[in-house]
Design a protein around this motif. Structure first.
Motif, PDB file in Angstrom:
ATOM      1  N   PHE A   1     -13.416   1.600  -5.264  1.00 27.74           N
ATOM      2  CA  PHE A   1     -12.551   0.733  -4.466  1.00 27.74           C
ATOM      3  C   PHE A   1     -11.079   1.027  -4.765  1.00 27.74           C
ATOM      4  O   PHE A   1     -10.256   1.155  -3.848  1.00 27.74           O
ATOM      5  N   VAL A   2     -10.765   1.155  -6.051  1.00 27.58           N
ATOM      6  CA  VAL A   2      -9.373   1.469  -6.429  1.00 27.58           C
ATOM      7  C   VAL A   2      -8.973   2.826  -5.840  1.00 27.58           C
ATOM      8  O   VAL A   2      -7.875   2.997  -5.297  1.00 27.58           O
ATOM      9  N   LEU A   3      -9.892   3.793  -5.933  1.00 28.11           N
ATOM     10  CA  LEU A   3      -9.592   5.121  -5.383  1.00 28.11           C
ATOM     11  C   LEU A   3      -9.428   5.050  -3.859  1.00 28.11           C
ATOM     12  O   LEU A   3      -8.596   5.768  -3.288  1.00 28.11           O
ATOM     13  N   ALA A   4     -10.202   4.191  -3.216  1.00 26.83           N
ATOM     14  CA  ALA A   4     -10.075   4.042  -1.762  1.00 26.83           C
ATOM     15  C   ALA A   4      -8.685   3.523  -1.404  1.00 26.83           C
ATOM     16  O   ALA A   4      -8.102   3.933  -0.392  1.00 26.83           O
ATOM     17  N   LEU A   5      -8.154   2.638  -2.261  1.00 23.78           N
ATOM     18  CA  LEU A   5      -6.800   2.123  -1.996  1.00 23.78           C
ATOM     19  C   LEU A   5      -5.763   3.248  -2.082  1.00 23.78           C
ATOM     20  O   LEU A   5      -4.727   3.196  -1.442  1.00 23.78           O
ATOM     21  N   PHE A   6      -6.066   4.273  -2.889  1.00 22.89           N
ATOM     22  CA  PHE A   6      -5.165   5.410  -3.006  1.00 22.89           C
ATOM     23  C   PHE A   6      -5.163   6.271  -1.744  1.00 22.89           C
ATOM     24  O   PHE A   6      -4.380   7.204  -1.628  1.00 22.89           O
TER      25      PHE A   6
ATOM     26  N   THR B   1       4.105  17.185  -9.428  1.00 20.10           N
ATOM     27  CA  THR B   1       5.169  16.549  -8.630  1.00 20.10           C
ATOM     28  C   THR B   1       4.859  16.571  -7.134  1.00 20.10           C
ATOM     29  O   THR B   1       5.531  15.908  -6.358  1.00 20.10           O
ATOM     30  N   SER B   2       3.859  17.340  -6.743  1.00 21.95           N
ATOM     31  CA  SER B   2       3.525  17.423  -5.321  1.00 21.95           C
ATOM     32  C   SER B   2       2.459  16.380  -4.982  1.00 21.95           C
ATOM     33  O   SER B   2       1.363  16.403  -5.530  1.00 21.95           O
ATOM     34  N   SER B   3       2.796  15.510  -4.045  1.00 21.11           N
ATOM     35  CA  SER B   3       1.808  14.479  -3.682  1.00 21.11           C
ATOM     36  C   SER B   3       0.588  15.120  -3.028  1.00 21.11           C
ATOM     37  O   SER B   3      -0.515  14.589  -3.107  1.00 21.11           O
ATOM     38  N   LEU B   4       0.807  16.276  -2.410  1.00 21.36           N
ATOM     39  CA  LEU B   4      -0.321  16.983  -1.787  1.00 21.36           C
ATOM     40  C   LEU B   4      -1.328  17.450  -2.843  1.00 21.36           C
ATOM     41  O   LEU B   4      -2.544  17.462  -2.610  1.00 21.36           O
TER      42      LEU B   4
ATOM     43  N   LEU C   1      11.552  10.503  10.655  1.00 20.09           N
ATOM     44  CA  LEU C   1      10.564   9.579  11.233  1.00 20.09           C
ATOM     45  C   LEU C   1       9.494   9.216  10.201  1.00 20.09           C
ATOM     46  O   LEU C   1       8.994   8.098  10.164  1.00 20.09           O
ATOM     47  N   TRP C   2       9.166  10.191   9.381  1.00 19.25           N
ATOM     48  CA  TRP C   2       8.124   9.976   8.372  1.00 19.25           C
ATOM     49  C   TRP C   2       8.655   9.255   7.125  1.00 19.25           C
ATOM     50  O   TRP C   2       7.877   8.617   6.416  1.00 19.25           O
ATOM     51  N   ALA C   3       9.943   9.456   6.853  1.00 22.18           N
ATOM     52  CA  ALA C   3      10.503   9.001   5.568  1.00 22.18           C
ATOM     53  C   ALA C   3      10.607   7.477   5.538  1.00 22.18           C
ATOM     54  O   ALA C   3      11.695   6.901   5.619  1.00 22.18           O
ATOM     55  N   ASN C   4       9.465   6.837   5.425  1.00 18.58           N
ATOM     56  CA  ASN C   4       9.408   5.394   5.486  1.00 18.58           C
ATOM     57  C   ASN C   4       8.564   4.912   4.299  1.00 18.58           C
ATOM     58  O   ASN C   4       7.400   5.285   4.179  1.00 18.58           O
ATOM     59  N   PRO C   5       9.157   4.099   3.410  1.00 18.14           N
ATOM     60  CA  PRO C   5       8.400   3.667   2.223  1.00 18.14           C
ATOM     61  C   PRO C   5       7.172   2.823   2.545  1.00 18.14           C
ATOM     62  O   PRO C   5       6.288   2.656   1.702  1.00 18.14           O
ATOM     63  N   ALA C   6       7.119   2.285   3.774  1.00 20.05           N
ATOM     64  CA  ALA C   6       5.953   1.458   4.133  1.00 20.05           C
ATOM     65  C   ALA C   6       4.777   2.315   4.609  1.00 20.05           C
ATOM     66  O   ALA C   6       3.699   1.783   4.879  1.00 20.05           O
TER      67      ALA C   6
ATOM     68  N   GLY D   1       0.240   8.743   3.616  1.00 22.01           N
ATOM     69  CA  GLY D   1       1.494   8.089   3.989  1.00 22.01           C
ATOM     70  C   GLY D   1       2.591   8.425   3.003  1.00 22.01           C
ATOM     71  O   GLY D   1       3.753   8.589   3.372  1.00 22.01           O
ATOM     72  N   LEU D   2       2.209   8.566   1.734  1.00 21.66           N
ATOM     73  CA  LEU D   2       3.178   8.956   0.708  1.00 21.66           C
ATOM     74  C   LEU D   2       3.586  10.416   0.907  1.00 21.66           C
ATOM     75  O   LEU D   2       4.756  10.767   0.792  1.00 21.66           O
ATOM     76  N   GLU D   3       2.600  11.250   1.188  1.00 19.99           N
ATOM     77  CA  GLU D   3       2.849  12.671   1.446  1.00 19.99           C
ATOM     78  C   GLU D   3       3.951  12.851   2.488  1.00 19.99           C
ATOM     79  O   GLU D   3       4.846  13.675   2.336  1.00 19.99           O
ATOM     80  N   LEU D   4       3.855  12.070   3.548  1.00 22.64           N
ATOM     81  CA  LEU D   4       4.838  12.171   4.624  1.00 22.64           C
ATOM     82  C   LEU D   4       6.094  11.367   4.288  1.00 22.64           C
ATOM     83  O   LEU D   4       7.208  11.791   4.596  1.00 22.64           O
TER      84      LEU D   4
END
Lengths: 375, 191
Positions: A153-158, A80-83, A174-179, A163-166
């Protein structure tokens, strides 16, 4: 006063990971998508991707309170941890890139191996993986090249995952932005592509700009990516300016406060707007100038770091741990640690450039598809 | 039945002496420069008609703690009795939980080099004693007890007085309840 919890080392990690992903995407624009403009920089882009990917975890390891326990990221994996996903994604990316390099460089490596002596010969033998062929150099495996290239390439997109972590942290408005993941990916593409072009210009020996170089310098993908980066930033921060008081406080620090000069000044104006203008001017010019491209890409490389630093640090202004105010600037220790990482990166890049046959050894095929035709 | 630990902070009784901060530091050997319990001071009203407000702050031992799912190595966990604790032998000190806490309750312990925070003096609770901050509070503003026991002091206070939690919009369901909380203090950062 102590520095914010996630300061220079974390920004450096995000930045280096972004450089790795951006460099690889630059390489893949030629190898995967066949864009001729990126052919001259493809090899350097691959080398940059591999070097930055290997070096990217170093700042985080230096930042960890208990670096000796970093293997817990794999043995006590918490899905569950994006980190927690950062480690497996990075390891998979490094493996896919290295395998892809084996296929991409194979004919060059074989020829270089035959001519090399000593340590370089041993290193090239390892890079070759399979037994050195005798006689004519066999073509590389088109299947292997395609599959490993696409996986990497797919992994590079990950690599937008920082950005997801934050972005998932509701505690940091300030970080909580889905974009955020997309913004991190665009920054990665801009910085990685800019670094690769800069490296290519710096290592170029020819004084005059040849047709292939001119085509690369005329390409508008980099300035267009910078434009996208600027539009996304302006839209995001204009929207955030009307958000909660906590966000407005952080926005004030970023726009006109303590971090204003680094975020807006260096990150967005000098490090993005100005180079976007210069690169576009250069691309539309009859004879594109290498000096203009070099200055522009250098500004982009610096600007991407400055923008990221401002964003990550300003996000921590609200809810400081234990109610204690922290400095927005790095400590001397953090600066020294980063200098050590940069020195190691330089060493690694030099070794990679020395070992790998990045200068053309065999005649380049006109397009990647021709490399797939068996001799 | 399992305990469900909670704390009630009666702000009408808090005099801002910071004895809770000192007691916590002493009891838990909290290093210099970091705090498990601290006090926010605010002056409210328009000069000259101003008055001080004190807000003791702790880890809220949330029912839905945002620090638990983000820990990459499962070092932060929530017990059945509601306490949110850290396994110091497992924590790698990445600081992600510090970022995830909307109350700023976590910090990096500069001595043990792991994340750290209020444990509600779990060692004292388990031996039948009140946490150090509760024990030392001169105004008896702090009350700790078992929410599952309707006879407990905290259940009594919550039944008789309106209580609020901090930052309810975060959806963390804190187990620390404040009596007499000024609306301005609920959402930190509001003017």
């Amino acid at each position: 006063m102590t520095s914010v919890e996630w300061g220079l080392p974390i920004v450096a990690n995000y930045y280096l990971a972004g450089l790795a992903a951006g460099s690889y995407i630059t390489y893949y624009l030629w190898q995967g998508f066949g864009l001729r403009a990126f052919r001259p920089v493809a090899k350097l882009a691959w080398i940059s991707a591999a070097v930055f990917a290997v070096a990217s975890p170093l700042p985080v390891l230096a930042h960890l309170g208990q670096p000796g326990r970093s293997y817990y990221l794999f043995t006590s994996f918490h899905w569950t941890s994006s980190l927690a996903w950062a480690g497996p994604i990075l390891v998979a990316f490094i493996l896919a890139v290295l395998l892809n390099g084996r296929f991409f460089f194979y004919p060059d490596v074989v020829l270089a191996y035959r001519a090399a002596r000593g340590f370089r010969r041993k290193a090239l033998r390892i890079l070759m993986i399979s037994k050195p062929p005798a006689g004519a150099v066999p073509p590389t495996s088109a299947f292997g090249l395609k599959v490993t290239g696409a996986i990497a390439f797919v992994l590079a997109l990950f690599f937008g995952y920082p950005g997801l972590e934050l972005g998932i942290l509701g505690s940091r408005p300030l970080w909580a932005n889905p974009a955020n993941p997309l913004m991190f990916l665009v920054t990665a593409v801009v910085s990685g592509m800019a670094f690769t072009v800069l490296l290519w210009i710096l290592l170029g020996r020819r004084a005059s700009v040849g047709p292939a170089e001119a085509e690369a310098l005329r390409n508008l993908i980099l300035p267009a990516s910078v434009g996208l980066f600027l539009v996304m930033n302006v839209m995001a921060y204009l929207t955030l300016s009307y958000a909660s008081p906590e966000v407005r406080e952080a926005m004030g620090i970023l726009a006109t406060g303590e971090l204003g000069w680094i975020f807006v000044g260096l990150g967005l104006i000098v490090g993005a707007l100005l180079p976007a203008f210069l690169l576009t001017w250069n691309a539309l010019h009859a004879k594109p100038l290498r000096a203009v491209a070099a200055v522009s890409t250098l500004l982009l490389v610096v600007g991407a770091f400055a923008q990221k630093y401002g964003f990550v640090v300003a996000g921590q202004v609200a809810n400081p741990p234990g109610g204690q105010t922290s400095s927005l600037w790095p400590t001397v220790t953090e600066i020294v640690e980063l200098a050590a990482v940069v020195a190691f990166l330089y060493f690694l890049l030099q070794v990679a450039l020395w070992i790998s046959p990045w200068r053309t050894v065999t005649p380049e095929p006109e397009s990647p598809t021709e490399a797939e035709v068996p001799a | 039945m399992e305990h469900r630990w909670a704390m009630v902070i009666d702000l009408r009784r808090c005099v801002g002496c910071r004895a809770c901060t000192v007691a916590c530091k002493s009891e838990n050997n909290v290093p210099t420069g970091v705090f498990r319990t601290w006090l926010r001071f605010e002056e409210i009203g328009e000069y000259p008609n101003t008055r001080p407000r004190f807000l003791p702050l702790f880890c809220n031992h949330c029912d839905n703690p945002p620090c638990v799912p983000v820990c990459p190595v499962l070092a932060t966990y929530k017990r059945d009795d509601g306490l949110v604790l850290i396994d110091y032998e497992k924590c790698i000190g990445c600081g992600y939980c510090i970022q995830a806490c909307p109350y700023g309750a976590r910090y990096m312990n500069p001595v043990q080099r792991t994340a750290d925070k209020c444990t509600l003096c779990v060692h004292r609770l388990e031996s039948g004693q009140a946490p150090a901050c509760v024990e030392t509070c001169i105004g008896r503003a702090l009350t700790v007890g078992d929410l599952n026991n309707p006879e407990s002091d905290v259940s009594g206070l919550l039944a008789n007085y309106p209580a609020q939690t901090l930052k309810p919009e975060q959806g963390t369901d804190p187990m620390f309840f404040y009596i007499g909380l000024d609306g301005r203090l609920v959402h930190e950062g509001e003017p």
